[in-house]
Every structure is written in structure tokens, then in C-alpha cells.
Design a protein around this motif. Structure first.
Motif, PDB file in Angstrom:
ATOM      1  N   ALA A 161     -15.385  -5.420   2.010  1.00 20.21           N
ATOM      2  CA  ALA A 161     -13.325  -5.112   1.650  1.00 20.21           C
ATOM      3  C   ALA A 161     -12.832  -6.197   1.942  1.00 20.21           C
ATOM      4  O   ALA A 161     -11.571  -6.057   1.547  1.00 20.21           O
ATOM      5  CB  ALA A 161     -13.625  -4.216   2.672  1.00 20.21           C
ATOM      6  N   SER A 162     -13.418  -7.302   2.031  1.00 23.75           N
ATOM      7  CA  SER A 162     -12.331  -8.122   3.012  1.00 23.75           C
ATOM      8  C   SER A 162     -11.392  -9.084   1.467  1.00 23.75           C
ATOM      9  O   SER A 162     -10.425  -9.037   1.308  1.00 23.75           O
ATOM     10  CB  SER A 162     -13.058  -9.665   3.022  1.00 23.75           C
ATOM     11  N   ASP A 163     -11.355  -8.772   0.250  1.00 23.80           N
ATOM     12  CA  ASP A 163     -10.382  -9.150  -0.688  1.00 23.80           C
ATOM     13  C   ASP A 163      -9.570  -7.431  -1.501  1.00 23.80           C
ATOM     14  O   ASP A 163      -9.561  -7.930  -2.197  1.00 23.80           O
ATOM     15  CB  ASP A 163     -11.553  -9.801  -1.735  1.00 23.80           C
ATOM     16  N   ASN A 164     -10.289  -6.957  -1.064  1.00 24.06           N
ATOM     17  CA  ASN A 164      -9.328  -5.511  -1.280  1.00 24.06           C
ATOM     18  C   ASN A 164      -7.834  -5.946  -1.261  1.00 24.06           C
ATOM     19  O   ASN A 164      -7.622  -6.334  -0.128  1.00 24.06           O
ATOM     20  CB  ASN A 164      -9.831  -4.363  -0.333  1.00 24.06           C
ATOM     21  N   VAL A 165      -7.387  -5.217  -2.154  1.00 21.12           N
ATOM     22  CA  VAL A 165      -5.198  -5.342  -2.155  1.00 21.12           C
ATOM     23  C   VAL A 165      -5.098  -4.206  -1.575  1.00 21.12           C
ATOM     24  O   VAL A 165      -5.556  -2.998  -1.983  1.00 21.12           O
ATOM     25  CB  VAL A 165      -4.933  -5.915  -3.200  1.00 21.12           C
ATOM     26  N   LEU A 166      -4.000  -4.072  -0.826  1.00 25.37           N
ATOM     27  CA  LEU A 166      -3.441  -2.449  -0.312  1.00 25.37           C
ATOM     28  C   LEU A 166      -2.913  -1.710  -1.567  1.00 25.37           C
ATOM     29  O   LEU A 166      -2.288  -2.503  -2.911  1.00 25.37           O
ATOM     30  CB  LEU A 166      -1.992  -2.892   0.513  1.00 25.37           C
ATOM     31  N   PRO A 167      -2.565  -0.430  -1.653  1.00 24.68           N
ATOM     32  CA  PRO A 167      -2.217  -0.006  -3.079  1.00 24.68           C
ATOM     33  C   PRO A 167      -0.499  -0.339  -2.907  1.00 24.68           C
ATOM     34  O   PRO A 167       0.015  -0.501  -2.192  1.00 24.68           O
ATOM     35  CB  PRO A 167      -2.301   1.660  -3.038  1.00 24.68           C
ATOM     36  N   ILE A 168       0.430  -0.438  -3.993  1.00 20.36           N
ATOM     37  CA  ILE A 168       1.806  -0.651  -4.303  1.00 20.36           C
ATOM     38  C   ILE A 168       2.633   0.377  -3.846  1.00 20.36           C
ATOM     39  O   ILE A 168       3.573  -0.463  -3.037  1.00 20.36           O
ATOM     40  CB  ILE A 168       1.982  -0.214  -5.776  1.00 20.36           C
ATOM     41  N   ARG A 169       2.301   1.302  -3.562  1.00 23.53           N
ATOM     42  CA  ARG A 169       2.599   2.497  -2.380  1.00 23.53           C
ATOM     43  C   ARG A 169       2.940   1.972  -1.315  1.00 23.53           C
ATOM     44  O   ARG A 169       3.860   2.305  -0.555  1.00 23.53           O
ATOM     45  CB  ARG A 169       2.266   4.413  -2.873  1.00 23.53           C
ATOM     46  N   THR A 170       1.680   1.301  -0.431  1.00 21.83           N
ATOM     47  CA  THR A 170       1.856   0.953   1.084  1.00 21.83           C
ATOM     48  C   THR A 170       2.468   0.052   0.883  1.00 21.83           C
ATOM     49  O   THR A 170       3.546   0.293   2.129  1.00 21.83           O
ATOM     50  CB  THR A 170       0.106   0.709   1.113  1.00 21.83           C
ATOM     51  N   ASN A 171       2.565  -0.550  -0.493  1.00 18.09           N
ATOM     52  CA  ASN A 171       3.267  -1.865   0.592  1.00 18.09           C
ATOM     53  C   ASN A 171       5.038  -1.646  -0.105  1.00 18.09           C
ATOM     54  O   ASN A 171       5.993  -1.966   1.035  1.00 18.09           O
ATOM     55  CB  ASN A 171       3.213  -3.183  -0.773  1.00 18.09           C
ATOM     56  N   ARG A 172       5.358  -0.835  -0.485  1.00 19.67           N
ATOM     57  CA  ARG A 172       6.575  -0.047  -0.996  1.00 19.67           C
ATOM     58  C   ARG A 172       6.772   0.768   0.628  1.00 19.67           C
ATOM     59  O   ARG A 172       8.090   1.103   1.273  1.00 19.67           O
ATOM     60  CB  ARG A 172       6.655   0.956  -2.268  1.00 19.67           C
ATOM     61  N   LEU A 173       6.004   1.752   0.507  1.00 17.63           N
ATOM     62  CA  LEU A 173       6.054   2.409   2.483  1.00 17.63           C
ATOM     63  C   LEU A 173       6.507   1.739   3.118  1.00 17.63           C
ATOM     64  O   LEU A 173       7.548   1.517   3.762  1.00 17.63           O
ATOM     65  CB  LEU A 173       5.126   3.171   2.452  1.00 17.63           C
ATOM     66  N   MET A 174       6.147   0.531   3.624  1.00 18.17           N
ATOM     67  CA  MET A 174       6.221  -0.162   5.040  1.00 18.17           C
ATOM     68  C   MET A 174       7.185  -1.314   4.365  1.00 18.17           C
ATOM     69  O   MET A 174       8.531  -1.371   5.375  1.00 18.17           O
ATOM     70  CB  MET A 174       5.531  -1.684   5.045  1.00 18.17           C
ATOM     71  N   ALA A 175       7.835  -1.613   3.906  1.00 14.77           N
ATOM     72  CA  ALA A 175       9.164  -2.285   3.176  1.00 14.77           C
ATOM     73  C   ALA A 175       9.995  -0.966   3.407  1.00 14.77           C
ATOM     74  O   ALA A 175      10.974  -1.979   4.343  1.00 14.77           O
ATOM     75  CB  ALA A 175       9.166  -2.214   2.248  1.00 14.77           C
ATOM     76  N   ARG A 176      10.144  -0.437   3.370  1.00 20.46           N
ATOM     77  CA  ARG A 176      11.658   0.877   3.324  1.00 20.46           C
ATOM     78  C   ARG A 176      11.567   1.257   4.872  1.00 20.46           C
ATOM     79  O   ARG A 176      12.671   1.402   5.704  1.00 20.46           O
ATOM     80  CB  ARG A 176      11.092   2.340   2.172  1.00 20.46           C
ATOM     81  N   MET A 177      10.012   1.275   5.472  1.00 21.31           N
ATOM     82  CA  MET A 177       9.910   2.118   7.005  1.00 21.31           C
ATOM     83  C   MET A 177      10.692   0.513   8.036  1.00 21.31           C
ATOM     84  O   MET A 177      11.269   0.523   8.891  1.00 21.31           O
ATOM     85  CB  MET A 177       9.070   1.933   7.280  1.00 21.31           C
ATOM     86  N   ALA A 178      10.628  -0.697   7.069  1.00 21.33           N
ATOM     87  CA  ALA A 178      10.917  -2.016   7.857  1.00 21.33           C
ATOM     88  C   ALA A 178      12.381  -2.042   8.280  1.00 21.33           C
ATOM     89  O   ALA A 178      13.407  -2.154   8.661  1.00 21.33           O
ATOM     90  CB  ALA A 178      10.329  -3.275   7.572  1.00 21.33           C
TER      91      ALA A 178
END
Length: 445
Positions: free
Chosen positions: A232-249
Motif C-alpha cells: 500500500a506504500s504507493d497508494n494515494v488518497l482520494p481527492i475527497r479526503t484531501n479536500r476534506l482535510m483542507a477544509r477542516m484545516a
């Protein structure tokens, strides 16, 4: 984000990401924010499933504290510091920390730590715990032993030694959880690299998080070995997860940092910039500008429940209770299971001073209470709604329940006796009052 509740946490058995929670931080500001909790619980959900927990079984709460940290303190709730959300360099780091905390829950470390503390004897427990914190900060068991002044027994030394064992176990379990959920451990590796590099800095220049975690180099090796072997080391996060974290931050930054600084800050996503500016304007008392910003956001996202929720907050602060209630109703229609939004809807309905709206206020606050049975503030608001509608006995019983939740058993008993002195009581009220007297009352002399 309002309301904000301050609670005293039982930190002696709180397992943090690398140590027992700081003894100097007995009081923590626990915020109750639907958007942050829902977002973090969405992120932790696949991890929890991989760890063997059911849907919605793991809860996440946010603590206002600048340290890059998370911890568990019993039960199946992970507490995340605001500093973790703001200081993480990537969502992968937050996911890695959450997996580690789940490792503590899976391993049952908190209950066992409580037993270890009990074994260390009450008279010397504080010294032992202080020693643990020092050992975590210095990486030196010799320094910790020096704190155990007066000579401590073997149980105390075992308590000190158990901390590192627990962290190793939580690391291994956390890495397995990441693998089973299909997430990379690169975030953990990158975080630990920073920890290791900070060890070389003078103590005055080390962040509080980095200075409280022992064995960074050893843990870095563990993480790197795992990455070298994991599919799983090369797996990337879904776009939604990145957007969700950015909004929470962005939201957390807007609530916790200087409003003037927030107004000058430009988030990578312009929507998050406007959201942050709306919150900063609200905090500065510029409610008109805050409303302008949130209306701008709703023009582009009319179905966003959290924008409607914050619009309700603004309108309620402007004294426009009826308009606020409408905004909250819209948010509730999208998030009917959110106790915070339900509670705020109830508060707005009460604030309209319209008696014909009190039944709806009682209805939604009662629903909120079913979702949050241990939140005392909900019981207080329910008592207000009952009192305004003329249901005095129900109001008193809600206040009695609030008293029990805050540990004031004597007040709960007093209120129950006051209720039972009245005539024409509903069976529900009478039974609840008698139950409190049976459980907490004392016989009159």
C-alpha cells in the motif's frame, strides 16, 4: 463551531501518540463542531472497519490545544488536538496518527494503564506519572528514575517501562490497520523524520510534540521497514479526503488564530479562503461581512449543510432568531442526525420568544439529547424550553439530569424531591424522580 464546552479530562490514563497526556494540562477545551467531527469520523471510518469496529462505533472529538497530538482516554473515542489538524504536512500524517490511536484501543491499553496506575499505589502515582512524562521527553529512563524521589516500588518502575511497550504495540497495530485499509504509511514516516531531526535541535527550539516522544530514530526505522515491504506504500488518497482535510484545516485556522491574520491568509482553495474570512469576520464582530461571505458561499453550494449552520450562527448573533431558525432547519434537513445543529435550532426557536415554536424546540432538543446523552448543556437547554412552555416538572427533571452529568448529585436529589412534592405528575416524571432518589438519595434522619 460554537458552542464550546470546557471539560476536565481524566488524563492519568490517557494514551497519547507516544506518551501519557501532559500532567500540566488537566483542563482541556473540548469543542463540539459537527463539521469537524463528521469529517474526522469519515476519515477514520475505513481505518476503524479495518480494525474490526462497526459502522460509527469509533467517535472523534477535537480538543483546542496547539500541540501536534492525539490521544485516547477510554471508550472508543479518539481525541484530536487542533494542533494536529493545523500542523500536519499532509492528510496522510493525520490518517497515520489516527491509525496509531486505534491501535491503542484495539490493544486495550487504557484500561490496563488504569490497573497499572492503581498498582503503583495512590501515594506515589503522581510521581510515577511525572516520571513517565519526563522519560518520554528525554528518552532517558535514568532521568525518570530521578524523578521518583523517595524510592518507588517495582510497580512504579513497571508502569514507566510499560509506556514504551504500549507505543511499540500501537505502532505495529497502527501499521497493520493502515495496510488492511489500503493506506500508505508514508505520512507517518515523514512525520517521524521531522521528529528525528528535531532531536538534534536545542531543547528551546523543539516543538512540544517532538520533545515528548521517545525513540524517534527507532520508530522511524520501523516505519521505513514497513514502507519497504507494504503493497500500500504507493497508494494515494482520494481527492475527497484531501479536500476534506483542507477544509477542516481552514476552519480550524479561522477559529483558533488571530482573525486579522486569517483575513490576510489565502488558502489554496478560494472557497476555503472565503469560509475562513467569514469565520474571522464573525469573530471580530463584523457580522454583516460574515453574512456576506457565507451568502457568497451558499450561492455556489446551496446544499451545503455546514454553510447553512454557520449562517444560522451569524443570524442568531445578530438577534435575528427567526431567520436563524430557518437556516438551522435547512441544515437539519440535510443533517438530521447532528446533535449540535439540532441543539442550535432549538436555541434559536427559544430565542424567538414565540410560544407556538416551543414544541418544535423541545422536539429537536430531545432528539439531540438522545444522540448526546452525556452532554449536560443539552439538558440545560431542554430545561429552558420546558420551562418556557409551562412544563415546570419536566424542566426540573432536565435540570436534575444536568446535575447528575456534572457530578452534582445533591442538586439532582433536591430537584427530584421538589418535583415529587407536586401533584398531578406524569408517570414518566414521577418514575424518573423516584429513580434518582433511589440511586443517589439518602434517608432522612
Amino acid at each position: 463551531m460554537p458552542p464550546i464546552a470546557t471539560q476536565t479530562t481524566a488524563i492519568f490514563v490517557a494514551m497519547a501518540f507516544g506518551l501519557i497526556a501532559s500532567l500540566s494540562s488537566a483542563n482541556a477545551s473540548l469543542i463540539r463542531d459537527t463539521e469537524l467531527e463528521v469529517g474526522l469520523e469519515e476519515i477514520i471510518s475505513p481505518l476503524a472497519k479495518a480494525a474490526g469496529f462497526g459502522t460509527n462505533e469509533i467517535k472523534v472529538r477535537v480538543v483546542i490545544a496547539p500541540e501536534y497530538n492525539a490521544f485516547v482516554a477510554g471508550g472508543r473515542t479518539v481525541y484530536v488536538n487542533s494542533g494536529l489538524i493545523l500542523k500536519a504536512k499532509s492528510p496522510d500524517e493525520v490518517i497515520g496518527v489516527l491509525a496509531h490511536e486505534l491501535g491503542h484501543i484495539v490493544a486495550g491499553h487504557v484500561p490496563r494503564r488504569g490497573e497499572a496506575v492503581a498498582d503503583a499505589k495512590a501515594a506515589s502515582a503522581l510521581a510515577a506519572l511525572a516520571a513517565i512524562a519526563l522519560a518520554a521527553g528525554t528518552g532517558s529512563s535514568d532521568a525518570a528514575v530521578g524523578v521518583m524521589i523517595g524510592g518507588q516500588d517495582r510497580a512504579q518502575r513497571n508502569l514507566l517501562a510499560s509506556v514504551r511497550r504500549d507505543e511499540s504495540v500501537a505502532d505495529e497495530l497502527g501499521l497493520k490497520i493502515l495496510d488492511d485499509a489500503g493506506f500508505s504509511a508514508l505520512g507517518l514516516r515523514d512525520m517521524m523524520q521531522r521528529m528525528a531531526s528535531q532531536r538534534a535541535l536545542p531543547e528551546s527550539r523543539q516543538s512540544s510534540y517532538y520533545s515528548t516522544h521517545p525513540g524517534a530514530e527507532t520508530r522511524l526505522t520501523t516505519y521505513q521497514d514497513h514502507i519497504n515491504q507494504s503493497a500500500a506504500s504507493d497508494n494515494v488518497l482520494p481527492i475527497r479526503t484531501n479536500r476534506l482535510m483542507a477544509r477542516m484545516a481552514a476552519k480550524m485556522r479561522a477559529w483558533t488564530e488571530n482573525p486579522q491574520d486569517v483575513l490576510r491568509f489565502q488558502e489554496p482553495d478560494p472557497v476555503n479562503t472565503i469560509y475562513g474570512h467569514a469565520i474571522a469576520s464573525y469573530r471580530r464582530g463584523d457580522l454583516g461581512m460574515a453574512l456576506t461571505h457565507i451568502d457568497q458561499l451558499l450561492a455556489g453550494a446551496p446544499d451545503d449543510a455546514f454553510f447553512h449552520e454557520f449562517r444560522g450562527d451569524i443570524l442568531l448573533s445578530m438577534g435575528r432568531a427567526s431567520d436563524a431558525a430557518s437556516a438551522y432547519e435547512t441544515a437539519v434537513s440535510a443533517r438530521p442526525d447532528s446533535p449540535q445543529i439540532l441543539l442550535n435550532l432549538g436555541r434559536a426557536l427559544i430565542a424567538t420568544n414565540q410560544k407556538n415554536r416551543l414544541d418544535r424546540a423541545i422536539e429537536v432538543i430531545e432528539i439531540a439529547a438522545t444522540f448526546e446523552p452525556e452532554w449536560a448543556f443539552v439538558r440545560r437547554q431542554l430545561a429552558i424550553a420546558y420551562g418556557r412552555s409551562g412544563h415546570i416538572s419536566y424542566a426540573d427533571m432536565s435540570l436534575a439530569d444536568e446535575a447528575l452529568l456534572v457530578g452534582d448529585n445533591a442538586r439532582a436529589v433536591h430537584l427530584s424531591k421538589r418535583v415529587l412534592a407536586r401533584t398531578d405528575l406524569d408517570d414518566i416524571v414521577r418514575n424518573r424522580a423516584n429513580d434518582i432518589l433511589f440511586r443517589y438519595g439518602t434517608k432522612d434522619p
